[in-house]
Design a protein around this motif. Sequence first.
Motif, PDB file in Angstrom:
ATOM      1  N   SER A   1      22.415  70.553  37.286  1.00 55.51           N
ATOM      2  CA  SER A   1      23.267  70.930  38.413  1.00 55.51           C
ATOM      3  C   SER A   1      22.390  71.139  39.638  1.00 55.51           C
ATOM      4  N   ARG A   2      22.966  70.908  40.787  1.00 57.77           N
ATOM      5  CA  ARG A   2      22.322  71.335  42.034  1.00 57.77           C
ATOM      6  C   ARG A   2      22.807  72.744  42.320  1.00 57.77           C
ATOM      7  N   TYR A   3      21.971  73.544  42.958  1.00 59.45           N
ATOM      8  CA  TYR A   3      22.432  74.861  43.382  1.00 59.45           C
ATOM      9  C   TYR A   3      22.051  75.114  44.827  1.00 59.45           C
ATOM     10  N   LEU A   4      22.862  75.902  45.478  1.00 54.55           N
ATOM     11  CA  LEU A   4      22.559  76.478  46.787  1.00 54.55           C
ATOM     12  C   LEU A   4      22.551  77.976  46.597  1.00 54.55           C
ATOM     13  N   ALA A   5      21.570  78.635  47.156  1.00 52.41           N
ATOM     14  CA  ALA A   5      21.488  80.089  47.063  1.00 52.41           C
ATOM     15  C   ALA A   5      21.340  80.644  48.474  1.00 52.41           C
ATOM     16  N   VAL A   6      22.309  81.441  48.873  1.00 47.88           N
ATOM     17  CA  VAL A   6      22.236  82.099  50.173  1.00 47.88           C
ATOM     18  C   VAL A   6      21.476  83.394  49.966  1.00 47.88           C
ATOM     19  N   LEU A   7      20.373  83.549  50.683  1.00 41.44           N
ATOM     20  CA  LEU A   7      19.515  84.718  50.542  1.00 41.44           C
ATOM     21  C   LEU A   7      20.031  85.857  51.420  1.00 41.44           C
ATOM     22  N   PRO A   8      19.596  87.079  51.138  1.00 40.16           N
ATOM     23  CA  PRO A   8      20.101  88.231  51.902  1.00 40.16           C
ATOM     24  C   PRO A   8      19.925  88.110  53.413  1.00 40.16           C
ATOM     25  N   ASP A   9      18.910  87.382  53.865  1.00 45.77           N
ATOM     26  CA  ASP A   9      18.695  87.227  55.312  1.00 45.77           C
ATOM     27  C   ASP A   9      19.530  86.092  55.913  1.00 45.77           C
ATOM     28  N   GLY A  10      20.361  85.446  55.085  1.00 41.55           N
ATOM     29  CA  GLY A  10      21.222  84.368  55.558  1.00 41.55           C
ATOM     30  C   GLY A  10      20.614  82.984  55.429  1.00 41.55           C
TER      31      GLY A  10
ATOM     32  N   VAL B   1      28.991  86.392  37.502  1.00 42.25           N
ATOM     33  CA  VAL B   1      28.438  87.498  36.723  1.00 42.25           C
ATOM     34  C   VAL B   1      27.087  87.927  37.290  1.00 42.25           C
ATOM     35  N   PHE B   2      26.192  86.966  37.489  1.00 42.69           N
ATOM     36  CA  PHE B   2      24.831  87.275  37.939  1.00 42.69           C
ATOM     37  C   PHE B   2      24.840  87.875  39.348  1.00 42.69           C
ATOM     38  N   ASP B   3      25.576  87.258  40.256  1.00 45.59           N
ATOM     39  CA  ASP B   3      25.574  87.721  41.650  1.00 45.59           C
ATOM     40  C   ASP B   3      26.234  89.082  41.818  1.00 45.59           C
ATOM     41  N   ASN B   4      27.145  89.423  40.923  1.00 44.99           N
ATOM     42  CA  ASN B   4      27.796  90.732  40.986  1.00 44.99           C
ATOM     43  C   ASN B   4      27.063  91.788  40.165  1.00 44.99           C
ATOM     44  N   GLY B   5      25.941  91.411  39.569  1.00 45.19           N
ATOM     45  CA  GLY B   5      25.165  92.364  38.784  1.00 45.19           C
ATOM     46  C   GLY B   5      25.910  92.898  37.580  1.00 45.19           C
ATOM     47  N   ASP B   6      26.809  92.083  37.024  1.00 46.38           N
ATOM     48  CA  ASP B   6      27.604  92.494  35.868  1.00 46.38           C
ATOM     49  C   ASP B   6      26.790  92.223  34.603  1.00 46.38           C
TER      50      ASP B   6
ATOM     51  N   SER C   1      19.477  90.027  45.513  1.00 47.34           N
ATOM     52  CA  SER C   1      19.986  88.916  44.720  1.00 47.34           C
ATOM     53  C   SER C   1      20.635  87.871  45.620  1.00 47.34           C
ATOM     54  N   PRO C   2      20.246  86.606  45.464  1.00 48.32           N
ATOM     55  CA  PRO C   2      20.901  85.540  46.226  1.00 48.32           C
ATOM     56  C   PRO C   2      22.346  85.359  45.786  1.00 48.32           C
ATOM     57  N   ASP C   3      23.118  84.695  46.611  1.00 49.33           N
ATOM     58  CA  ASP C   3      24.499  84.332  46.306  1.00 49.33           C
ATOM     59  C   ASP C   3      24.467  82.869  45.859  1.00 49.33           C
ATOM     60  N   HIS C   4      24.696  82.615  44.570  1.00 50.19           N
ATOM     61  CA  HIS C   4      24.536  81.281  43.988  1.00 50.19           C
ATOM     62  C   HIS C   4      25.809  80.445  44.062  1.00 50.19           C
ATOM     63  N   HIS C   5      25.621  79.150  44.276  1.00 48.59           N
ATOM     64  CA  HIS C   5      26.715  78.179  44.245  1.00 48.59           C
ATOM     65  C   HIS C   5      26.219  76.984  43.437  1.00 48.59           C
ATOM     66  N   THR C   6      26.934  76.642  42.365  1.00 47.32           N
ATOM     67  CA  THR C   6      26.539  75.553  41.479  1.00 47.32           C
ATOM     68  C   THR C   6      27.353  74.310  41.828  1.00 47.32           C
ATOM     69  N   LEU C   7      26.656  73.177  41.995  1.00 44.54           N
ATOM     70  CA  LEU C   7      27.283  71.944  42.475  1.00 44.54           C
ATOM     71  C   LEU C   7      26.848  70.731  41.650  1.00 44.54           C
ATOM     72  N   ASP C   8      27.670  69.704  41.692  1.00 41.74           N
ATOM     73  CA  ASP C   8      27.291  68.361  41.228  1.00 41.74           C
ATOM     74  C   ASP C   8      26.679  68.335  39.828  1.00 41.74           C
ATOM     75  N   THR C   9      27.328  68.973  38.884  1.00 40.99           N
ATOM     76  CA  THR C   9      26.818  69.033  37.511  1.00 40.99           C
ATOM     77  C   THR C   9      27.096  67.728  36.777  1.00 40.99           C
ATOM     78  N   VAL C  10      26.090  67.264  36.065  1.00 36.33           N
ATOM     79  CA  VAL C  10      26.248  66.139  35.145  1.00 36.33           C
ATOM     80  C   VAL C  10      25.871  66.641  33.751  1.00 36.33           C
ATOM     81  N   PHE C  11      26.603  66.178  32.747  1.00 36.80           N
ATOM     82  CA  PHE C  11      26.385  66.595  31.370  1.00 36.80           C
ATOM     83  C   PHE C  11      25.883  65.419  30.554  1.00 36.80           C
ATOM     84  N   ASP C  12      24.957  65.697  29.646  1.00 36.63           N
ATOM     85  CA  ASP C  12      24.482  64.711  28.678  1.00 36.63           C
ATOM     86  C   ASP C  12      24.576  65.343  27.303  1.00 36.63           C
TER      87      ASP C  12
END
Length: 136
Positions: A93-102, A23-28, A68-79
């Motif tokens: 969660s850990r995240y990786l965000a690919v920025l417009p410049d790569g 949703v966020f990365d597509n600007g929806d 807007s970066p391209d987000h990837h959510t990883l390794d989530t733990v819930f409490d």
Amino acid sequence: MPSALTPADFEELRQLLARFAHVFDNGDTEALEEVFTDDGVIVLAGPGREFHGLAAIREFNTSLGELSPDHHTLDTVFDVDPEDPYGTVRARSRYLAVLPDGSVHNGDYVDVLVRTPKGWRIAHRRSVPRHPVRVG
């Protein structure tokens, strides 16, 4: 009294965190209500910016535009919150965000997730950068 969290709840929580990136990365901006509570908060720990409420989150999302970066959510733990085992969950969660410049930016999302009549939503998200540390 509602029943304790089920495997279906945890699957819905995983889907919620994945939906954020789509949703966020597509600007929806209209679909942000499927991700955040009406009074949801985003805190960007690195730059020290905060956005309170769905309208402010929408404005922030729109303001990023092509940057807007391209987000990837990883390794989530819930409490499950011991004070509210039926309606509040904390997630890290850990995240990786690919920025417009790569280039790639990473960090942690620290979330408070709440059950609402419309399903699980993010009530509070703190984004904490790790490496590389971005300035500005």
